[in-house]
Design a protein around this motif. Structure first.
Motif, PDB file in Angstrom:
ATOM      1  N   TRP A  13       0.832  -1.205   0.000  1.00 31.64           N
ATOM      2  CA  TRP A  13       0.000   0.000   0.000  1.00 31.64           C
ATOM      3  C   TRP A  13       0.871   1.263   0.000  1.00 31.64           C
ATOM      4  O   TRP A  13       0.582   2.215  -0.738  1.00 31.64           O
ATOM      5  CB  TRP A  13      -0.912   0.015   1.229  1.00 31.64           C
ATOM      6  CG  TRP A  13      -2.225  -0.670   1.024  1.00 31.64           C
ATOM      7  CD1 TRP A  13      -2.640  -1.852   1.555  1.00 31.64           C
ATOM      8  CD2 TRP A  13      -3.318  -0.190   0.219  1.00 31.64           C
ATOM      9  NE1 TRP A  13      -3.909  -2.162   1.122  1.00 31.64           N
ATOM     10  CE2 TRP A  13      -4.348  -1.148   0.311  1.00 31.64           C
ATOM     11  CE3 TRP A  13      -3.516   0.943  -0.562  1.00 31.64           C
ATOM     12  CZ2 TRP A  13      -5.566  -0.998  -0.367  1.00 31.64           C
ATOM     13  CZ3 TRP A  13      -4.725   1.092  -1.236  1.00 31.64           C
ATOM     14  CH2 TRP A  13      -5.735   0.136  -1.136  1.00 31.64           C
ATOM     15  N   VAL A  14       1.902   1.271   0.816  1.00 34.62           N
ATOM     16  CA  VAL A  14       2.783   2.443   0.882  1.00 34.62           C
ATOM     17  C   VAL A  14       3.417   2.706  -0.487  1.00 34.62           C
ATOM     18  O   VAL A  14       3.436   3.850  -0.974  1.00 34.62           O
ATOM     19  CB  VAL A  14       3.869   2.239   1.952  1.00 34.62           C
ATOM     20  CG1 VAL A  14       4.940   3.328   1.854  1.00 34.62           C
ATOM     21  CG2 VAL A  14       3.248   2.235   3.342  1.00 34.62           C
ATOM     22  N   THR A  39       2.330   1.709  -3.403  1.00 36.86           N
ATOM     23  CA  THR A  39       1.298   2.087  -4.365  1.00 36.86           C
ATOM     24  C   THR A  39       0.932   3.551  -4.218  1.00 36.86           C
ATOM     25  O   THR A  39       0.812   4.281  -5.216  1.00 36.86           O
ATOM     26  CB  THR A  39       0.045   1.216  -4.163  1.00 36.86           C
ATOM     27  OG1 THR A  39       0.379  -0.164  -4.374  1.00 36.86           O
ATOM     28  CG2 THR A  39      -1.054   1.615  -5.138  1.00 36.86           C
ATOM     29  N   VAL A  40       0.752   4.003  -2.977  1.00 41.36           N
ATOM     30  CA  VAL A  40       0.406   5.399  -2.738  1.00 41.36           C
ATOM     31  C   VAL A  40       1.531   6.318  -3.210  1.00 41.36           C
ATOM     32  O   VAL A  40       1.281   7.353  -3.841  1.00 41.36           O
ATOM     33  CB  VAL A  40       0.106   5.631  -1.239  1.00 41.36           C
ATOM     34  CG1 VAL A  40      -0.052   7.115  -0.942  1.00 41.36           C
ATOM     35  CG2 VAL A  40      -1.156   4.875  -0.838  1.00 41.36           C
ATOM     36  N   ARG A  41       2.764   5.931  -2.926  1.00 51.26           N
ATOM     37  CA  ARG A  41       3.894   6.742  -3.385  1.00 51.26           C
ATOM     38  C   ARG A  41       3.961   6.792  -4.911  1.00 51.26           C
ATOM     39  O   ARG A  41       4.260   7.832  -5.497  1.00 51.26           O
ATOM     40  CB  ARG A  41       5.197   6.196  -2.821  1.00 51.26           C
ATOM     41  CG  ARG A  41       5.371   6.398  -1.317  1.00 51.26           C
ATOM     42  CD  ARG A  41       6.737   5.963  -0.841  1.00 51.26           C
ATOM     43  NE  ARG A  41       7.800   6.743  -1.462  1.00 51.26           N
ATOM     44  CZ  ARG A  41       9.088   6.557  -1.242  1.00 51.26           C
ATOM     45  NH1 ARG A  41       9.480   5.582  -0.411  1.00 51.26           N
ATOM     46  NH2 ARG A  41       9.995   7.296  -1.827  1.00 51.26           N
ATOM     47  N   SER A  80       1.509   6.642  -6.877  1.00 51.73           N
ATOM     48  CA  SER A  80       0.369   7.400  -7.419  1.00 51.73           C
ATOM     49  C   SER A  80       0.512   8.898  -7.202  1.00 51.73           C
ATOM     50  O   SER A  80      -0.337   9.663  -7.663  1.00 51.73           O
ATOM     51  CB  SER A  80      -0.930   6.925  -6.749  1.00 51.73           C
ATOM     52  OG  SER A  80      -0.977   7.327  -5.386  1.00 51.73           O
ATOM     53  N   ALA A  81       1.573   9.326  -6.519  1.00 48.46           N
ATOM     54  CA  ALA A  81       1.704  10.736  -6.154  1.00 48.46           C
ATOM     55  C   ALA A  81       1.669  11.649  -7.371  1.00 48.46           C
ATOM     56  O   ALA A  81       1.105  12.750  -7.319  1.00 48.46           O
ATOM     57  CB  ALA A  81       2.988  10.957  -5.361  1.00 48.46           C
ATOM     58  N   MET A 124      -5.767   4.071 -10.755  1.00 39.21           N
ATOM     59  CA  MET A 124      -5.083   4.615  -9.575  1.00 39.21           C
ATOM     60  C   MET A 124      -6.031   5.400  -8.675  1.00 39.21           C
ATOM     61  O   MET A 124      -5.607   6.295  -7.944  1.00 39.21           O
ATOM     62  CB  MET A 124      -3.913   5.499 -10.011  1.00 39.21           C
ATOM     63  CG  MET A 124      -2.738   4.709 -10.538  1.00 39.21           C
ATOM     64  SD  MET A 124      -2.183   3.391  -9.430  1.00 39.21           S
ATOM     65  CE  MET A 124      -1.724   4.322  -7.986  1.00 39.21           C
ATOM     66  N   ASN A 125      -7.301   5.044  -8.693  1.00 35.82           N
ATOM     67  CA  ASN A 125      -8.275   5.675  -7.805  1.00 35.82           C
ATOM     68  C   ASN A 125      -8.152   5.004  -6.434  1.00 35.82           C
ATOM     69  O   ASN A 125      -8.731   3.934  -6.190  1.00 35.82           O
ATOM     70  CB  ASN A 125      -9.683   5.504  -8.375  1.00 35.82           C
ATOM     71  CG  ASN A 125     -10.702   6.386  -7.688  1.00 35.82           C
ATOM     72  OD1 ASN A 125     -10.650   6.576  -6.484  1.00 35.82           O
ATOM     73  ND2 ASN A 125     -11.636   6.916  -8.466  1.00 35.82           N
ATOM     74  N   LEU A 126      -7.380   5.602  -5.551  1.00 32.63           N
ATOM     75  CA  LEU A 126      -7.028   4.967  -4.279  1.00 32.63           C
ATOM     76  C   LEU A 126      -8.241   4.724  -3.391  1.00 32.63           C
ATOM     77  O   LEU A 126      -8.298   3.730  -2.656  1.00 32.63           O
ATOM     78  CB  LEU A 126      -5.993   5.802  -3.536  1.00 32.63           C
ATOM     79  CG  LEU A 126      -4.630   5.946  -4.225  1.00 32.63           C
ATOM     80  CD1 LEU A 126      -3.720   6.864  -3.427  1.00 32.63           C
ATOM     81  CD2 LEU A 126      -3.971   4.583  -4.411  1.00 32.63           C
ATOM     82  N   ALA A 148      -9.224   1.018  -2.036  1.00 30.94           N
ATOM     83  CA  ALA A 148      -9.416   0.655  -0.633  1.00 30.94           C
ATOM     84  C   ALA A 148     -10.794   0.035  -0.418  1.00 30.94           C
ATOM     85  O   ALA A 148     -10.940  -0.976   0.283  1.00 30.94           O
ATOM     86  CB  ALA A 148      -9.235   1.885   0.252  1.00 30.94           C
TER      87      ALA A 148
END
Length: 257
Positions: free
Chosen positions: A26-27, A29-31, A33-34, A200-202, A206
């Motif tokens: 998750w970390v 992926t979020v990075r 997607s920045a 990439m729609n976080l 989730a």
């Protein structure tokens, strides 16, 4: 041979390892997607970049839901394997499982690319196609094939009996691919939803990860799956008049063609 205390410690340690791996995914992926906007297409990624990101996303979304199967698998190995052997074999299972989802990523890449092209070339029709895809994903939730795959994921005893016939060094990888294939059969419709709303729609990522976890582990999971299907069909009814509900098939005016 390990002591009973050491064997009992396998379960919480394995849970912790899987959840830590999911958290790390998750970390990352979020990075990743920045610098990406949830929208149509493959976010400017080529095939290999997309597959790498897709693998991270699947690890983030699916590892918590597959944890009970991995733990059940480990229990079958306790009497015949040392701690390091169990770790290696369970890792092979997880790699095979994620490999099945990575193979599906090839289709996801093609769908995301086609969605981006379609949104750019036929912006008026794209929301209607998005509505049809969402409704189709919702209807799939109530089909016998979905129910069969979900039953396998919820009660994997048959899977454990099946893998018992495997032999050779790749037996755990094969077992992971086998179970992953059922999981793809169970959840591919929800991954179509993810492509329609933007890869990439976080927020949707989730939400779908929670939905997959509940489907597979909650005692009311089958009923939840049906309710989710109805909700997706209802959501689809609003899409043609609200194209922004499907960012994966909607090209905003401010986004370059």
């Amino acid at each position: 041979m390990s002591s009973p205390l050491a064997r009992r410690a396998v379960v919480p340690a394995s849970w912790a390892a899987l959840l830590a791996a999911a958290g790390l995914a998750w970390v990352l992926t979020v990075r990743s997607s920045a610098d990406m906007e949830p929208g149509p297409g493959t976010m400017g990624l080529g095939l290999w970049g997309f597959l790498l990101l897709w693998g991270l996303m699947m690890a983030a979304m699916m590892l918590p839901a597959v944890a009970p199967v991995v733990l059940l698998y480990l229990r079958t190995l306790r009497a015949q394997a040392t701690g390091w052997t169990r770790a290696g074999r369970s890792t092979g299972l997880v790699v095979g499982y994620l490999g099945a989802w990575e193979a599906f990523g090839l289709a996801a890449y093609g769908a995301a690319w086609a969605g981006g092209e379609f949104a750019a070339r036929a912006p008026g029709a794209a929301p209607w196609v998005g509505a049809l895809l969402l409704a189709g994903a919702g209807l799939y939730q109530v089909t016998p094939f979905k129910d069969r795959c979900l039953s396998h994921c919820r009660s994997p005893v048959g899977f454990l009996m099946h893998f018992g016939g495997y032999s050779g060094r790749l037996r755990d990888l094969r077992a992971g691919l086998y179970h992953g294939g059922y999981c793809v059969g169970c959840c591919w419709g929800l991954m179509v939803v993810l492509i329609v709303v933007g890869v990439m729609n976080l927020a949707w990522m989730a939400g779908l990860a929670v939905a997959v976890f509940l489907e597979k582990t909650w005692r009311h999971g089958k009923a939840f799956s049906l309710v989710l299907g109805v909700a997706l069909v209802a959501y689809a009814c609003f899409v043609p008049w609200n194209p922004g509900l499907v960012p994966g098939l909607h090209m905003p005016a401010t986004m370059p063609m």
